[in-house]
Design a protein around this motif. Structure first.
Motif, PDB file in Angstrom:
ATOM      1  N   PRO A 289       4.187   3.601   5.501  1.00 50.67           N
ATOM      2  CA  PRO A 289       4.043   4.581   4.417  1.00 50.67           C
ATOM      3  C   PRO A 289       4.502   4.053   3.064  1.00 50.67           C
ATOM      4  O   PRO A 289       3.892   4.368   2.032  1.00 50.67           O
ATOM      5  CB  PRO A 289       4.925   5.752   4.887  1.00 50.67           C
ATOM      6  CG  PRO A 289       4.972   5.627   6.367  1.00 50.67           C
ATOM      7  CD  PRO A 289       4.959   4.157   6.636  1.00 50.67           C
ATOM      8  N   VAL A 290       5.561   3.230   3.030  1.00 50.56           N
ATOM      9  CA  VAL A 290       6.034   2.689   1.750  1.00 50.56           C
ATOM     10  C   VAL A 290       5.017   1.705   1.183  1.00 50.56           C
ATOM     11  O   VAL A 290       4.718   1.717  -0.021  1.00 50.56           O
ATOM     12  CB  VAL A 290       7.416   2.024   1.913  1.00 50.56           C
ATOM     13  CG1 VAL A 290       7.795   1.224   0.669  1.00 50.56           C
ATOM     14  CG2 VAL A 290       8.484   3.090   2.188  1.00 50.56           C
ATOM     15  N   TYR A 291       4.450   0.844   2.034  1.00 49.58           N
ATOM     16  CA  TYR A 291       3.432  -0.085   1.562  1.00 49.58           C
ATOM     17  C   TYR A 291       2.198   0.668   1.050  1.00 49.58           C
ATOM     18  O   TYR A 291       1.615   0.311   0.022  1.00 49.58           O
ATOM     19  CB  TYR A 291       3.020  -1.042   2.678  1.00 49.58           C
ATOM     20  CG  TYR A 291       4.011  -2.148   2.955  1.00 49.58           C
ATOM     21  CD1 TYR A 291       5.038  -2.437   2.051  1.00 49.58           C
ATOM     22  CD2 TYR A 291       3.952  -2.907   4.118  1.00 49.58           C
ATOM     23  CE1 TYR A 291       5.947  -3.445   2.296  1.00 49.58           C
ATOM     24  CE2 TYR A 291       4.861  -3.932   4.372  1.00 49.58           C
ATOM     25  CZ  TYR A 291       5.856  -4.184   3.452  1.00 49.58           C
ATOM     26  OH  TYR A 291       6.768  -5.189   3.698  1.00 49.58           O
ATOM     27  N   GLU A 292       1.785   1.711   1.778  1.00 48.13           N
ATOM     28  CA  GLU A 292       0.621   2.486   1.364  1.00 48.13           C
ATOM     29  C   GLU A 292       0.896   3.200   0.038  1.00 48.13           C
ATOM     30  O   GLU A 292       0.022   3.290  -0.824  1.00 48.13           O
ATOM     31  CB  GLU A 292       0.241   3.488   2.453  1.00 48.13           C
ATOM     32  CG  GLU A 292      -0.364   2.816   3.682  1.00 48.13           C
ATOM     33  CD  GLU A 292      -0.713   3.802   4.774  1.00 48.13           C
ATOM     34  OE1 GLU A 292      -0.155   4.922   4.771  1.00 48.13           O
ATOM     35  OE2 GLU A 292      -1.539   3.469   5.631  1.00 48.13           O
ATOM     36  N   ALA A 293       2.112   3.718  -0.115  1.00 50.81           N
ATOM     37  CA  ALA A 293       2.480   4.370  -1.373  1.00 50.81           C
ATOM     38  C   ALA A 293       2.463   3.370  -2.521  1.00 50.81           C
ATOM     39  O   ALA A 293       2.071   3.697  -3.645  1.00 50.81           O
ATOM     40  CB  ALA A 293       3.859   5.018  -1.246  1.00 50.81           C
TER      41      ALA A 293
ATOM     42  N   LEU B 200      -1.054   2.935  -3.631  1.00 46.16           N
ATOM     43  CA  LEU B 200      -1.452   4.102  -4.416  1.00 46.16           C
ATOM     44  C   LEU B 200      -0.918   3.991  -5.841  1.00 46.16           C
ATOM     45  O   LEU B 200      -1.636   4.261  -6.816  1.00 46.16           O
ATOM     46  CB  LEU B 200      -0.939   5.379  -3.754  1.00 46.16           C
ATOM     47  CG  LEU B 200      -1.089   6.678  -4.553  1.00 46.16           C
ATOM     48  CD1 LEU B 200      -2.559   6.968  -4.848  1.00 46.16           C
ATOM     49  CD2 LEU B 200      -0.455   7.843  -3.800  1.00 46.16           C
ATOM     50  N   ALA B 201       0.343   3.566  -5.981  1.00 45.46           N
ATOM     51  CA  ALA B 201       0.936   3.404  -7.312  1.00 45.46           C
ATOM     52  C   ALA B 201       0.161   2.368  -8.122  1.00 45.46           C
ATOM     53  O   ALA B 201      -0.115   2.575  -9.317  1.00 45.46           O
ATOM     54  CB  ALA B 201       2.400   3.003  -7.179  1.00 45.46           C
ATOM     55  N   ASP B 202      -0.212   1.268  -7.486  1.00 41.05           N
ATOM     56  CA  ASP B 202      -0.998   0.238  -8.178  1.00 41.05           C
ATOM     57  C   ASP B 202      -2.358   0.791  -8.608  1.00 41.05           C
ATOM     58  O   ASP B 202      -2.848   0.499  -9.710  1.00 41.05           O
ATOM     59  CB  ASP B 202      -1.203  -0.980  -7.272  1.00 41.05           C
ATOM     60  CG  ASP B 202       0.096  -1.731  -7.006  1.00 41.05           C
ATOM     61  OD1 ASP B 202       1.058  -1.546  -7.780  1.00 41.05           O
ATOM     62  OD2 ASP B 202       0.143  -2.488  -6.017  1.00 41.05           O
ATOM     63  N   ASP B 203      -2.963   1.575  -7.730  1.00 44.44           N
ATOM     64  CA  ASP B 203      -4.261   2.176  -8.018  1.00 44.44           C
ATOM     65  C   ASP B 203      -4.167   3.104  -9.237  1.00 44.44           C
ATOM     66  O   ASP B 203      -5.020   3.093 -10.125  1.00 44.44           O
ATOM     67  CB  ASP B 203      -4.712   2.957  -6.783  1.00 44.44           C
ATOM     68  CG  ASP B 203      -6.227   3.115  -6.703  1.00 44.44           C
ATOM     69  OD1 ASP B 203      -6.938   2.396  -7.412  1.00 44.44           O
ATOM     70  OD2 ASP B 203      -6.669   3.965  -5.907  1.00 44.44           O
TER      71      ASP B 203
ATOM     72  N   THR C  92       1.454  15.936  -6.670  1.00 45.22           N
ATOM     73  CA  THR C  92       2.137  15.259  -5.569  1.00 45.22           C
ATOM     74  C   THR C  92       1.064  14.472  -4.817  1.00 45.22           C
ATOM     75  O   THR C  92       0.050  15.034  -4.405  1.00 45.22           O
ATOM     76  CB  THR C  92       2.843  16.232  -4.614  1.00 45.22           C
ATOM     77  OG1 THR C  92       1.904  17.200  -4.126  1.00 45.22           O
ATOM     78  CG2 THR C  92       3.982  16.940  -5.324  1.00 45.22           C
ATOM     79  N   MET C  93       1.287  13.173  -4.678  1.00 42.80           N
ATOM     80  CA  MET C  93       0.302  12.291  -4.047  1.00 42.80           C
ATOM     81  C   MET C  93       0.947  11.496  -2.920  1.00 42.80           C
ATOM     82  O   MET C  93       2.131  11.164  -2.983  1.00 42.80           O
ATOM     83  CB  MET C  93      -0.282  11.311  -5.064  1.00 42.80           C
ATOM     84  CG  MET C  93      -1.195  11.917  -6.107  1.00 42.80           C
ATOM     85  SD  MET C  93      -2.072  10.597  -7.009  1.00 42.80           S
ATOM     86  CE  MET C  93      -2.932  11.563  -8.248  1.00 42.80           C
ATOM     87  N   GLY C  94       0.149  11.169  -1.945  1.00 44.47           N
ATOM     88  CA  GLY C  94       0.623  10.356  -0.828  1.00 44.47           C
ATOM     89  C   GLY C  94      -0.325  10.505   0.339  1.00 44.47           C
ATOM     90  O   GLY C  94      -1.250  11.318   0.320  1.00 44.47           O
ATOM     91  N   LYS C  95      -0.098   9.713   1.364  1.00 38.68           N
ATOM     92  CA  LYS C  95      -0.929   9.789   2.551  1.00 38.68           C
ATOM     93  C   LYS C  95      -0.709  11.118   3.262  1.00 38.68           C
ATOM     94  O   LYS C  95       0.327  11.760   3.110  1.00 38.68           O
ATOM     95  CB  LYS C  95      -0.614   8.628   3.496  1.00 38.68           C
ATOM     96  CG  LYS C  95      -1.078   7.283   2.959  1.00 38.68           C
ATOM     97  CD  LYS C  95      -2.590   7.226   2.837  1.00 38.68           C
ATOM     98  CE  LYS C  95      -3.064   5.866   2.360  1.00 38.68           C
ATOM     99  NZ  LYS C  95      -4.517   5.801   2.204  1.00 38.68           N
TER     100      LYS C  95
END
Length: 587
Positions: free
Chosen positions: A507-511, A514-517, A336-339
């Motif tokens: 949070p959606v933009y940051e996620a 993360l997905a791109d990364d 599980t990943m996220g800020k």
């Protein structure tokens, strides 16, 4: 209003220490951009000449002002005396990286170039590139004369400022070192500007010139982040600080709003002594979307609730959709990943519980203390629980690197190593090694991991391995488990990532980043979870219903980004532990 608010006052720009430079900083999604914008507008409306500059990679200033912005500054129609500039730190980081790497293209082997690029691909580079951009503004005497106040959305961290305070002898260290420092290479494009940076750091730490405003929400995680930032910046001399608590619920009208109110009060009651000593203001939770001039002008003064039609319960996919897919496809490693603060630990425990109920032997691990996991999930025969002690892993890794460095370096050079080892990159790499040991057992049990290493860390280590093979040098011992790890993580039949976010813009933009990364790192990341949705809660509180109606846009955005592979979890303030976690499986 609760007694815990007695030491706070409603935010009014006239009460803020109005120094020449005012920085707004805080955890992603706490409202620092909207707070900075509302402050800038209020000051401009009062007759002051204002410049507002954003250096936030997740900046939405163009949406907020409904105006195309540049890094030079644009006058805002409808706000006399306000100029807004929007730096693109990602573009600045790209240009900064190219200025370092470009001269070596065609002269060094491709794997070496790849390693250099990855060394310069992390958050530290973005931060330094952003500082490189706005340092000119904070040291520009003409700008200081032209504007009454210059406001910055997002301040540099204490780590970046400490790095910029170091002497310039680090280049020799980087050329000769084999220890694999994680962030010092990020400084390799700063020659010739040391005096500018020293002046910038000096101005930042001058209380007559600069005020640092920490923006937070009345929740545990953002308050802890504010405390960390306050301490870090205080250590390097930025002591003129104030605190704004944003999105405070001041009254309750249904069961959910009462639960949120109570939860916020508990968080405020547990605020650190450091934060309690700061002058503290609050901004009530607003029902309206903070975009456009009318809403920004209203943010600091207007308690109105936008009228909304009653929010009807919508048909949304549930978390059980994801857990059943993970079981049916026999995934062996699940991240599980996220800020921070979006609920990764609780959702990891829920996924582990449901997989165990479906017959899997599960190993649930986190970087939170083990006692926290046991509070969330009681002992079960087919769930093994553990935790990775970040401080212990970091200490072990630091000692290993410093021991190797002492073999060839003097005390002056060791200072650079020690500073580098304080970086977030170092902690990621140290924890990464511990994760590798866990994943090695994934053939015998399903390993569910809360708080995983980032895609940047995976890329950095992979590029470093290639680099070592090419030029026959080492950055330290690479355990066999680490060597086996990347192939396992890049096998979509073996590993899955569940990205967790809130139904809000930042949070959606940051996620998404993360997905791109992760995609760059060749890590499969199909599934997303939208956590704490008011839209799914069935609230009858007018203010919360108005907020819920605004979630639709961001849930649709997640649906698009995930190609319809997502789930929504309702906002729930009850004590989620044990079998109560199963409540999260259905919408």
């Amino acid at each position: 209003m609760d007694k815990k608010l007695n030491n706070m006052q409603p935010f009014n720009v006239e009460l803020l220490p109005l120094t020449k430079y005012i920085f707004f900083t805080g955890k992603g999604g706490v409202g620092k951009t909207s707070t900075a914008c509302a402050t800038a507008i209020a000051l401009a409306d009062s007759g002051k000449k204002i410049m507002l500059i954003s250096t936030d990679p997740a900046s939405n200033l163009q949406d907020v002002f409904e105006t195309e912005l540049t890094n030079k500054g644009v006058e805002i129609d409808g706000v006399r005396n306000l100029v807004v500039a929007n730096f693109d730190p990602e573009q600045a980081a790209f240009e900064y990286k190219e200025s370092v790497v470009g001269p070596y293209r065609g002269k060094l082997p491709n794997p070496v170039i790849q390693n250099m690029e990855e060394q310069l691909s992390g958050s530290c580079t973005v931060e330094i590139a952003a500082f490189n951009e706005f340092s000119d503004f904070i040291t520009d005497e003409d700008k200081a004369d032209e504007y009454d106040h210059i406001l910055f959305d997002t301040a540099p961290t204490g780590h970046t400022l400490r790095m910029l305070q170091l002497p310039s002898a680090w280049r020799d260290f980087m050329d000769e070192s084999t220890h694999g420092a994680s962030c010092l290479g990020q400084l390799s494009g700063l020659e010739g500007k040391q005096q500018v940076y020293q002046s910038a750091v000096s101005n930042l730490s001058n209380p007559e010139l600069t005020t640092l405003v920490l923006v937070t929400r009345p929740e545990m995680s953002p308050l802890k982040e504010a405390d960390r930032a306050s301490k870090e910046l205080e250590q390097i001399g930025v002591k003129n600080q104030a605190l704004i608590v944003n999105a405070l619920l001041t009254q309750a009208n249904d069961t959910l709003s009462q639960s949120i109110y109570d939860k916020q009060q508990v968080a405020l009651g547990d605020m650190s002594n450091r934060l309690q000593k700061l002058t503290t203001y609050y901004i009530p939770l607003r029902s309206y979307n903070l975009g456009g001039l009318s809403h920004l002008r209203a943010m600091l003064t207007d308690d109105r609730v936008d009228q909304q039609s009653p929010v009807e319960k919508v048909d949304l996919p549930s978390l059980s959709t994801i857990t059943h897919h993970l079981n049916e496809t026999n995934k062996r490693v699940i991240f599980t990943m996220g800020k921070g603060g979006v609920g990764k630990t609780t959702l990891a425990a829920t996924i582990a519980l449901d997989l165990a109920d479906q017959g899997k032997n599960v190993h649930l691990t986190t970087t939170d203390p083990a006692s926290h996991l046991h509070h969330v999930l009681d002992d079960r025969s087919n769930i093994r629980m553990s935790y990775i002690d970040e401080e212990k892993e970091l200490k072990t890794y630091r000692e290993s690197v410093l021991a190797k460095a002492r073999e060839t370096m003097g005390e002056d050079d060791l200072a650079y190593i020690e500073e580098d080892l304080r970086s977030p990159c170092t902690q990621e790499i140290a924890v990464f090694r511990a994760f590798a040991e866990l994943v090695d057992h994934s053939d015998e049990e399903v390993v569910v991991i809360d708080t995983a290493p980032t895609g940047h860390t995976l890329l950095l280590l992979d590029a470093t391995e290639s680099y070592h093979r090419e030029i026959e040098r080492t950055s330290g011992d690479t355990p066999p488990s680490v060597q086996r790890l990347l192939p396992k993580l890049r096998d979509p039949d073996h590993t899955a990532v569940v990205i967790v976010t809130y139904p809000e813009q930042t949070p959606v933009y940051e996620a998404g980043r993360l997905a791109d990364d992760l995609t760059r790192a060749k890590i499969d990341n199909k599934w997303w979870v939208v956590n704490a949705s008011l839209l799914a809660s069935g609230t009858t509180d007018p203010l919360l219903q108005a907020k819920a109606s605004q979630e639709r846009k961001w849930i649709e955005e997640v649906k698009r980004k995930s190609d319809n592979r997502y789930a929504v979890v309702s906002y729930d303030t009850t004590e989620l532990n044990g079998d109560h976690l199963k409540n999260l499986l259905t919408v």
